[in-house]
Scaffold this active site. Structure first.
Site, PDB file in Angstrom:
ATOM      1  N   SER A 171       0.916  -1.266   0.006  1.00 39.68           N
ATOM      2  CA  SER A 171       0.039  -0.085   0.072  1.00 39.68           C
ATOM      3  C   SER A 171       0.814   1.259   0.051  1.00 39.68           C
ATOM      4  O   SER A 171       2.112   1.269   0.250  1.00 39.68           O
ATOM      5  CB  SER A 171      -0.890  -0.096   1.037  1.00 39.68           C
ATOM      6  OG  SER A 171      -1.693  -1.202   1.173  1.00 39.68           O
TER       7      SER A 171
HETATM    8  N1  SAH Z   1      -0.861  -4.318   3.854  1.00 34.51           N
HETATM    9  C1  SAH Z   1      -0.267  -4.938   2.441  1.00 34.51           C
HETATM   10  C2  SAH Z   1      -1.511  -4.814   1.585  1.00 34.51           C
HETATM   11  C3  SAH Z   1      -1.064  -6.002   0.423  1.00 34.51           C
HETATM   12  S1  SAH Z   1      -2.341  -5.800  -0.909  1.00 34.51           S
HETATM   13  C4  SAH Z   1       0.936  -4.475   2.294  1.00 34.51           C
HETATM   14  O1  SAH Z   1       1.122  -3.162   2.411  1.00 34.51           O
HETATM   15  O2  SAH Z   1       1.756  -5.353   1.641  1.00 34.51           O
HETATM   16  C5  SAH Z   1      -3.629  -6.816   0.062  1.00 34.51           C
HETATM   17  C6  SAH Z   1      -3.523  -8.118   0.259  1.00 34.51           C
HETATM   18  O3  SAH Z   1      -4.582  -8.457   0.689  1.00 34.51           O
HETATM   19  C7  SAH Z   1      -3.040  -9.112  -0.660  1.00 34.51           C
HETATM   20  O4  SAH Z   1      -1.932  -9.693  -0.127  1.00 34.51           O
HETATM   21  C8  SAH Z   1      -3.995  -9.944  -0.802  1.00 34.51           C
HETATM   22  O5  SAH Z   1      -3.647 -11.348  -0.910  1.00 34.51           O
HETATM   23  C9  SAH Z   1      -4.696 -10.017   0.727  1.00 34.51           C
HETATM   24  N2  SAH Z   1      -6.035 -10.386   0.269  1.00 34.51           N
HETATM   25  C10 SAH Z   1      -6.916 -10.532  -0.503  1.00 34.51           C
HETATM   26  N3  SAH Z   1      -8.070 -10.984  -0.137  1.00 34.51           N
HETATM   27  C11 SAH Z   1      -7.940 -11.445   0.924  1.00 34.51           C
HETATM   28  C12 SAH Z   1      -8.630 -12.503   1.912  1.00 34.51           C
HETATM   29  N4  SAH Z   1      -9.824 -12.904   1.791  1.00 34.51           N
HETATM   30  N5  SAH Z   1      -8.106 -12.931   3.044  1.00 34.51           N
HETATM   31  C13 SAH Z   1      -6.778 -12.439   3.350  1.00 34.51           C
HETATM   32  N6  SAH Z   1      -5.976 -11.761   2.600  1.00 34.51           N
HETATM   33  C14 SAH Z   1      -6.710 -11.380   1.583  1.00 34.51           C
END
Ligand code: SAH
Length: 225
Positions: A74
């Site tokens: 993010s």
């Molecule tokens: N806070 C993280 C954001 C990553 S993007 C960072 O800064 O790296 C969002 C993340 O949510 C991804 O890794 C994706 O795989 C995860 N995600 C999407 N749907 C999800 C779900 N149902 N349960 C758990 N994680 C999920």
């Protein structure tokens, strides 16, 4: 003493990052982040270690970057803003994070709250995040590979829940796993018109606040190895 190219590259990143990190913190301030604790933690957390080496030189730009598996780390502003919102009513002990990703938001949170419970649907991403955080000596995090639509019921309730992927609607399980007085920060809506919501659980009702427009990767169902 002789240096390997590797060391020099690390050193180079280290030296520019101090200046570029300061610039990022100033930019977060200019864009309305006021929580000094959040700013301090983001100043000292090495975001370049959470992205691919080829992208490390861009780690202190206020931008989202790819982290593999079609996901992104993010944008720093949104990490700061969501964390500030979560903490706005005072310190929190237990926080559930949905979407570990590369672990950057996890690392920021872990330095500001008692314990973080972090769930992720893509196992390989979560394993890498877990290794990184162990190397950085972040110890107050528990991880679970599962579908975040279900939350993490066994360890509920949580005083804070933060979701870092965009949901079509607010997952019922997360509402149920929020403590009374707890705060849920979640992007909700169709892909191109998501809004950040802050939902506060009171004794007999949930109070919704609709905040700014945001753009997150989707909160998908099911798990992936
Ligand atoms: N806070 C993280 C954001 C990553 S993007 C960072 O800064 O790296 C969002 C993340 O949510 C991804 O890794 C994706 O795989 C995860 N995600 C999407 N749907 C999800 C779900 N149902 N349960 C758990 N994680 C999920």
């Amino acid at each position: 003493m002789s240096y390997q190219l590797d060391d020099l590259q690390r050193l180079g990143i280290g030296m520019t990052s101090q200046r570029t990190r300061e610039r990022l913190i100033q930019r977060l301030r200019d864009d309305g982040i006021t929580d000094e604790q959040v700013l301090e933690v983001m100043r000292s957390t090495p975001r370049h270690l959470f992205v691919d080496e080829a992208l490390a030189h861009r780690a202190y730009e206020d931008t989202a970057l790819p982290i593999g598996s079609n996901q992104t780390i993010s944008q720093p502003h949104i990490v700061a803003y969501m964390t500030q919102l979560l903490l706005a009513d005072g310190p929190l002990d237990k926080v559930l994070e949905v979407g570990t990703g590369c672990g950057y938001q996890t690392a920021v949170l872990a330095q500001l709250v008692g314990r973080v419970f972090s769930v992720e649907r893509i196992q390989s991403l979560q394993e890498r995040a877990q290794e990184r955080l162990a190397e950085l000596n972040v110890r107050n995090v528990l991880y679970r590979w599962c579908d975040g639509w279900e939350g993490w019921k066994a360890l509920a309730p949580y005083q804070g829940i933060i979701v870092t992927a965009g949901a079509k609607k607010v997952p019922q399980a997360l509402l149920e796993q929020l403590a009374i007085g707890g705060r849920l920060v979640i992007p909700v809506g169709e892909d191109d018109q998501q809004k950040l919501l802050l939902i506060i659980r009171e004794k007999n009702r949930y109070v919704h606040h609709t905040l700014n427009d945001v753009r997150f990767v989707p909160l998908l169902a099911g798990t992936l190895a």
